[in-house]
Design an enzyme around this catalytic site. Structure first.
Site, mmCIF file in Angstrom:
data_model
loop_
_atom_site.group_PDB
_atom_site.id
_atom_site.type_symbol
_atom_site.label_atom_id
_atom_site.label_comp_id
_atom_site.label_asym_id
_atom_site.label_seq_id
_atom_site.Cartn_x
_atom_site.Cartn_y
_atom_site.Cartn_z
ATOM 1 N N GLN A 111 32.049 27.640 -34.110
ATOM 2 C CA GLN A 111 30.998 27.321 -34.682
ATOM 3 C C GLN A 111 31.003 27.547 -36.149
ATOM 4 O O GLN A 111 31.535 28.396 -36.579
ATOM 5 C CB GLN A 111 29.589 28.017 -34.047
ATOM 6 N N ALA A 113 18.005 26.141 -40.492
ATOM 7 C CA ALA A 113 19.108 26.689 -39.986
ATOM 8 C C ALA A 113 19.955 25.578 -39.144
ATOM 9 O O ALA A 113 19.059 24.803 -38.600
ATOM 10 C CB ALA A 113 19.017 27.813 -39.136
ATOM 11 N N HIS A 171 27.115 32.313 -29.941
ATOM 12 C CA HIS A 171 27.036 31.390 -31.207
ATOM 13 C C HIS A 171 26.974 32.143 -32.377
ATOM 14 O O HIS A 171 26.991 33.400 -32.366
ATOM 15 C CB HIS A 171 25.649 30.637 -30.951
ATOM 16 N N ARG A 209 31.670 31.406 -24.417
ATOM 17 C CA ARG A 209 30.610 30.945 -23.382
ATOM 18 C C ARG A 209 31.313 31.201 -22.051
ATOM 19 O O ARG A 209 32.620 30.672 -21.836
ATOM 20 C CB ARG A 209 29.991 29.855 -23.499
ATOM 21 N N VAL A 239 13.990 28.395 -33.582
ATOM 22 C CA VAL A 239 13.663 27.587 -34.889
ATOM 23 C C VAL A 239 12.500 26.911 -34.305
ATOM 24 O O VAL A 239 11.966 26.692 -33.320
ATOM 25 C CB VAL A 239 14.686 26.615 -35.067
ATOM 26 N N TRP A 297 23.267 30.236 -22.529
ATOM 27 C CA TRP A 297 24.310 31.122 -23.209
ATOM 28 C C TRP A 297 24.823 32.129 -22.529
ATOM 29 O O TRP A 297 24.578 32.976 -22.627
ATOM 30 C CB TRP A 297 23.838 31.362 -24.516
HETATM 31 C C1 FA5 Z 1 23.508 26.648 -30.321
HETATM 32 O O1 FA5 Z 1 24.513 27.624 -30.230
HETATM 33 C C2 FA5 Z 1 22.564 27.273 -31.785
HETATM 34 N N1 FA5 Z 1 22.808 28.578 -32.025
HETATM 35 C C3 FA5 Z 1 22.637 26.276 -32.662
HETATM 36 C C4 FA5 Z 1 21.759 26.374 -33.787
HETATM 37 C C5 FA5 Z 1 21.666 27.285 -35.015
HETATM 38 C C6 FA5 Z 1 20.431 25.732 -33.613
HETATM 39 C C7 FA5 Z 1 20.793 27.353 -35.936
HETATM 40 C C8 FA5 Z 1 19.185 26.048 -34.121
HETATM 41 C C9 FA5 Z 1 19.551 26.365 -35.537
HETATM 42 P P1 FA5 Z 1 24.225 24.837 -28.947
HETATM 43 O O2 FA5 Z 1 24.339 25.926 -27.588
HETATM 44 O O3 FA5 Z 1 23.656 23.490 -28.752
HETATM 45 O O4 FA5 Z 1 23.428 25.551 -30.000
HETATM 46 O O5 FA5 Z 1 25.631 24.717 -29.765
HETATM 47 C C10 FA5 Z 1 25.889 24.142 -30.806
HETATM 48 C C11 FA5 Z 1 26.846 23.095 -31.142
HETATM 49 O O6 FA5 Z 1 28.151 23.785 -30.494
HETATM 50 C C12 FA5 Z 1 26.767 22.034 -30.198
HETATM 51 O O7 FA5 Z 1 26.332 21.017 -30.668
HETATM 52 C C13 FA5 Z 1 28.269 21.684 -29.669
HETATM 53 O O8 FA5 Z 1 28.647 20.983 -30.776
HETATM 54 C C14 FA5 Z 1 29.031 22.958 -29.880
HETATM 55 N N2 FA5 Z 1 29.199 23.194 -28.478
HETATM 56 C C15 FA5 Z 1 28.324 23.921 -27.527
HETATM 57 N N3 FA5 Z 1 28.947 24.144 -26.364
HETATM 58 C C16 FA5 Z 1 30.338 24.173 -26.491
HETATM 59 C C17 FA5 Z 1 31.334 23.988 -25.688
HETATM 60 N N4 FA5 Z 1 31.246 24.591 -24.623
HETATM 61 N N5 FA5 Z 1 32.459 23.630 -26.103
HETATM 62 C C18 FA5 Z 1 32.698 23.243 -27.268
HETATM 63 N N6 FA5 Z 1 31.700 23.035 -28.248
HETATM 64 C C19 FA5 Z 1 30.384 23.498 -27.708
#
Ligand code: FA5
Length: 346
Positions: free
Chosen positions: A217, A314, A177, A203, A260, A156
């Site tokens: 998100q 979560a 996030h 990001r 988690v 991240w």
């Molecule tokens: C998270 O951001 C964690 N905070 C999610 C989480 C929450 C896990 C609570 C456990 C408990 P991640 O980096 O995988 O996780 O992002 C979550 C979702 O955001 C991904 O599954 C995807 O659908 C979306 N996502 C991630 N990066 C991008 C991006 N660069 N552009 C668009 N969508 C994205």
């Protein structure tokens, strides 16, 4: 004074009748009704007159003002009509052409989807809460079990605010996030909590067909006694069914998020190839839409929830990825490139 008003009336009306240009009308308005006009000066000077004079002059001056305003409106209408008539005569205006319909605005597809997702969770008893886009490092990372130098920070990378505290720390950033809101909400209330948090996240990302540097998100979490992984799966299955329809397949796999334990990711079968594997889904047949898991006991302890009594789940889902799935959109960058040919389709 009354005679002066009569004189003013006659002069103003004679001039007004001779006007046939909109710009001259405005000059007339300023001359006879403007702040520096004789009439306004008379009205302002009323206070200095005797009661009797005030009554007579005040009534006459106000009547004149109303009369001049009405005459101006009538003349404006007449001038407008004659301007149009002249334009038609001169061939500059063709009133037989079809009119231009005004462009109708509508909600951006992500806003539509955001509302739809929030509605689904609200009917399941979740409350909607919002949080800041500019976040303290503590909430975005440390409180979620991601201390400085933890390798998970590499997942991240983001934009930091250009200021440092007195002890040399860089404490503020654009949140990567919506998970920081887990901490903020739990800090401010006691269980049971059942909340969803929609919002923008940022990001430092090399963009491609499925990655944007700014996207939405929706965080969701529930903490109470006896909450298990089965509740998480049940909630997300129900959500996916309501949003995508019964026929879409859903896959849960183990994943790692420091806040988690255990952690999972949920994916939906690729709409483009129906799971066969294509460029969009990198040949896997699945598109990941969210990360999830059971809230880590350490996180619960940090907000003074006893992990021996309370458990919770979560999840954090990517809104644009879900929109892509729902409408068969092949490139996430279309959402924010402001091409109306794309946006008008929603
Ligand atoms: C998270 O951001 C964690 N905070 C999610 C989480 C929450 C896990 C609570 C456990 C408990 P991640 O980096 O995988 O996780 O992002 C979550 C979702 O955001 C991904 O599954 C995807 O659908 C979306 N996502 C991630 N990066 C991008 C991006 N660069 N552009 C668009 N969508 C994205």
């Amino acid at each position: 004074m009354i005679a002066k008003l009569d004189e003013l009336r006659a002069k103003a009306i004679t001039e007004l009748d001779g006007i046939d240009k909109p710009s001259d009308l405005e000059a007339w308005r300023i001359r006879y009704l403007g702040r520096k006009s004789a009439l306004t000066q008379i009205l302002r000077g009323l206070a200095a007159l005797s009661l009797e004079e005030k009554r007579a002059t005040g009534a006459a001056a106000n009547e004149l003002r109303a009369f001049l305003e009405k005459s101006l409106a009538l003349r404006e209408e007449a001038v407008r009509d004659s301007v149009i008539a002249r334009a038609i005569e001169g061939g500059r205006l063709d009133i037989t052409l079809p009119g231009r319909s005004p462009a109708l605005g509508r909600l951006h597809p992500t806003t539509q989807m955001l509302r739809q997702v929030c509605n689904i969770f609200m009917t399941m008893g979740f409350e909607v809460v919002e949080g800041p886009d500019v976040e303290w490092e503590y909430y975005n990372f440390d409180a979620l079990n991601i201390p400085q130098d933890h390798p998970a920070r590499d997942m991240w990378d983001t934009l930091w605010m250009d200021f440092t505290t007195e002890d040399g720390r860089r404490p503020m950033l654009l949140r990567t996030h919506t998970s920081p809101m887990q901490i903020r909400v739990m800090e401010s209330r006691r269980p049971p909590v059942r909340v969803i948090v929609p919002g923008k996240v940022y990001r430092y990302e090399a963009t491609d067909a499925t990655h944007e540097a700014m996207f939405y998100q929706i965080e969701g979490f529930a903490v109470d006694r006896n909450i298990t992984l089965a509740d998480l799966k049940g909630t997300l299955f129900e959500f996916a069914k309501r949003l995508f329809g019964e026929e879409r397949r859903v896959r849960f796999r183990c994943d790692y998020f420091p806040f988690v334990e255990p952690g999972v990711e949920m994916a939906i079968d690729c709409f483009l190839c129906d799971g066969a594997g294509c460029q969009l889904c990198s040949g896997s047949g699945w598109i990941e839409i969210l990360g999830a898991g059971m809230v880590h006991p350490e996180v619960l302890r940090r907000v003074n929830y006893d992990p021996e009594i309370y458990t919770g789940f979560a999840f954090g889902l990517g809104l644009e990825r879900m929109l892509m799935l729902k409408h068969g959109i092949e490139d996430i960058r279309l959402f924010y490139s402001n091409d109306l040919r794309f946006l008008r389709q929603f």
